[in-house]
Design a protein around this motif. Structure first.
Motif: not given
Length: 524
Positions: A200-201, A206-207, A227-228, A246-249
């Motif tokens: 995030r951010g 790539g995003v 943007a992410f 692992t759902p860490d986003g």
């Protein structure tokens, strides 16, 4: 022998012809059918039982032929090797067959094609044991003489549809295969995502690639955001859940590897999944345990619904430790179990420790019972001549923990507790010697005992507190199915993919392709 039996059958029919009859009972077509069928015992028996009357041609045969050709037109949807049945050639052959000999040969060839198709679509294209020796499933088999009779006597369209597996898992995989084919025709999932970890951010090319790929995969609504943001983070988290991560986003490492798996590779998993469902095309017990080795997860099903689930640890990826795939019946559980150390572990892992005076937590036994280990010079023994067995008594350090769930089988595989709890938090849980370690063993025990006790937890705890090994029988035996499913679709439509920890899917897919199954998802 077959020719002799066929000749006798034809002779019997000829005896019935004569002056009292206006025409012989045996036509040239029947003779040709008999001749062509004589090369196969089962097919010859089927035709003898119907006096060599044809199934696929003549009066009333059009409906059967149309039903079979209709089924063959659907064969690609099921991931079957369409060239093996060759519907186009069948249609051409029927138009070209003019003589009794060619029509008789075509009649029997059609029956052989039909039986091949019926076997493939209902029980699988492959013999799993020939693909991998650790896939020891008992594939369902049918009596095809009875099946052919049912086909000729009943509604042929209903019959061919009845050959298809009825499992919801199979049906949902069929839908996913069609969805992937549509996506491939529409251009696939787009460019792979390059670069390091995206969080995030983050922003940049790539995003954008990640955004486009998640949109094509169905995890993100269409937008021009570069943007992410929070929405993309939620999409990544949903993707991770569907892929056992692992759902860490955060999109990095294993998550990025999974995102960049090609559509064709996912199609391969779907084709393998369909074949594996055909291997399991049989009624499962109303209550059963299903252990998915590819997912490292276990479930209890009651009347088709999941009523309990838990993470598990399965066999390590070495030739002697991979957990096999098979079905059996759970009959009892053992509370406060002794661990009877397998011979391979005894001589390969513990004998060196015994020579050094270690492994004090294990008891040593001869054929006559327990022996005093202090009187044994373990240096005198090798792995080949070691005459003792080892047991670990019940206790907090016991390798089997507090309970093991028994479905006696020749592979010595069972489910059990473990004192090593740290491994359950990992994404990939392949660490055991072959047995299945259960993440929530006590809860599983309570759940399995619930049908026979008003207080299953109290029943279990009563045995546990004694500290003694106790066997508790299950009043209603429970089916256990150890499978290896790396692709499935949930009842809510969530497509799940996992890795191939033992490399079995690679073997199955290669064998399917060798059999003529086409992987190209873009074919119309």
């Amino acid at each position: 022998m077959f020719l002799r039996q066929t000749s006798f059958a034809l002779a019997a029919l000829f005896v019935l012809s004569g002056p009292a009859f206006t025409a012989p009972l045996v036509t040239p077509l029947q003779q040709a059918v008999a001749q062509a069928a004589s090369e196969d015992e089962a097919i010859a028996a089927f035709y003898r039982a119907r006096d060599f009357a044809p199934v696929w041609m003549g009066e009333g045969a059009e409906h059967r032929r149309a039903a079979f050709l209709w089924a063959l037109d659907q064969a690609d949807d099921h991931g079957l090797p369409t060239a093996r049945y060759d519907a186009a050639t069948i249609r051409a052959d029927f138009g070209a067959a003019r003589t009794a000999a060619t029509r008789g040969a075509l009649e029997v060839a059609m029956t052989k094609r039909f039986l091949r198709y019926a076997q493939d679509v209902s029980s699988g294209i492959l013999d799993p044991r020939k693909v991998d020796r650790t896939i020891v499933l008992d594939v369902p088999k049918r009596d095809w003489l009875e099946q052919m009779t049912a086909f000729t006597d009943g509604d042929p369209y209903a019959f061919v549809q009845g050959l298809w597996p009825t499992s919801p898992n199979y049906t949902r995989l069929l839908r996913e295969k069609l969805r992937l084919e549509e996506m491939q025709r529409a251009g696939g999932w787009g460019a792979t995502v390059s670069g390091g970890t995206l969080v995030r951010g983050s922003d940049g090319e790539g995003v954008v690639d990640l955004r486009n790929r998640l949109i094509r995969m169905g995890y993100l609504r269409r937008s021009a955001v570069s943007a992410f943001d929070a929405e993309m983070e939620a999409a990544v988290r949903a993707f991770q859940i569907d892929h056992g991560l692992t759902p860490d986003g955060q999109a990095g490492g294993a998550t990025m590897t999974a995102i960049n798996v090609s559509l064709d590779d996912r199609m391969g998993q779907i084709l393998v999944g369909l074949e594996r469902q055909r291997w399991m095309n049989k009624p499962l017990e109303p209550r059963h345990v299903l252990v998915n080795l590819a997912e490292q997860h276990a479930y209890v099903y009651d009347d088709g619904k999941v009523t309990f689930d838990t993470v598990v640890v399965v066999g390590a990826d070495t030739p002697d430790r991979r957990t096999p795939e098979f079905s059996d019946t759970m009959t009892h559980m053992v509370i406060n179990p002794y661990w009877h150390v397998p011979r391979s572990i005894t001589v390969n892992e513990y004998l060196p420790a015994l020579r050094r005076g270690g492994a004090r937590h294990l008891e040593v036994y001869s054929r006559n019972g327990r022996v005093n280990r202090n009187r044994i010079n373990f240096a005198n023994y090798t792995a080949r001549n070691f005459p003792f067995s080892l047991k670990q008594p019940p206790g907090p350090r016991n390798a089997l923990g507090r309970v093991k769930f028994m479905f006696p089988n020749q592979y010595n595989i069972y489910l059990h507790d473990t004192p090593s709890r740290n491994l359950f938090a990992r994404d990939l849980r392949t660490f055991s010697h072959g047995c299945v370690r259960v993440g929530k063993p006590l809860e599983l025990a309570y759940h399995l005992l619930a049908p026979q006790s008003d207080d299953p937890k109290g029943l279990f705890t009563g045995y546990l507190r004694t500290g003694r090994e106790s066997r508790v029988n299950l009043e209603q035996p429970i089916g256990v199915h150890i499978v290896y499913w790396s692709a499935w679709v949930t009842p809510t439509g969530r497509v799940n993919y996992r890795g191939d920890p033992y490399g079995r899917d690679v073997k199955v897919l290669r064998a399917l392709q060798d059999a003529g199954v086409e992987l190209d998802a873009s074919r119309s």
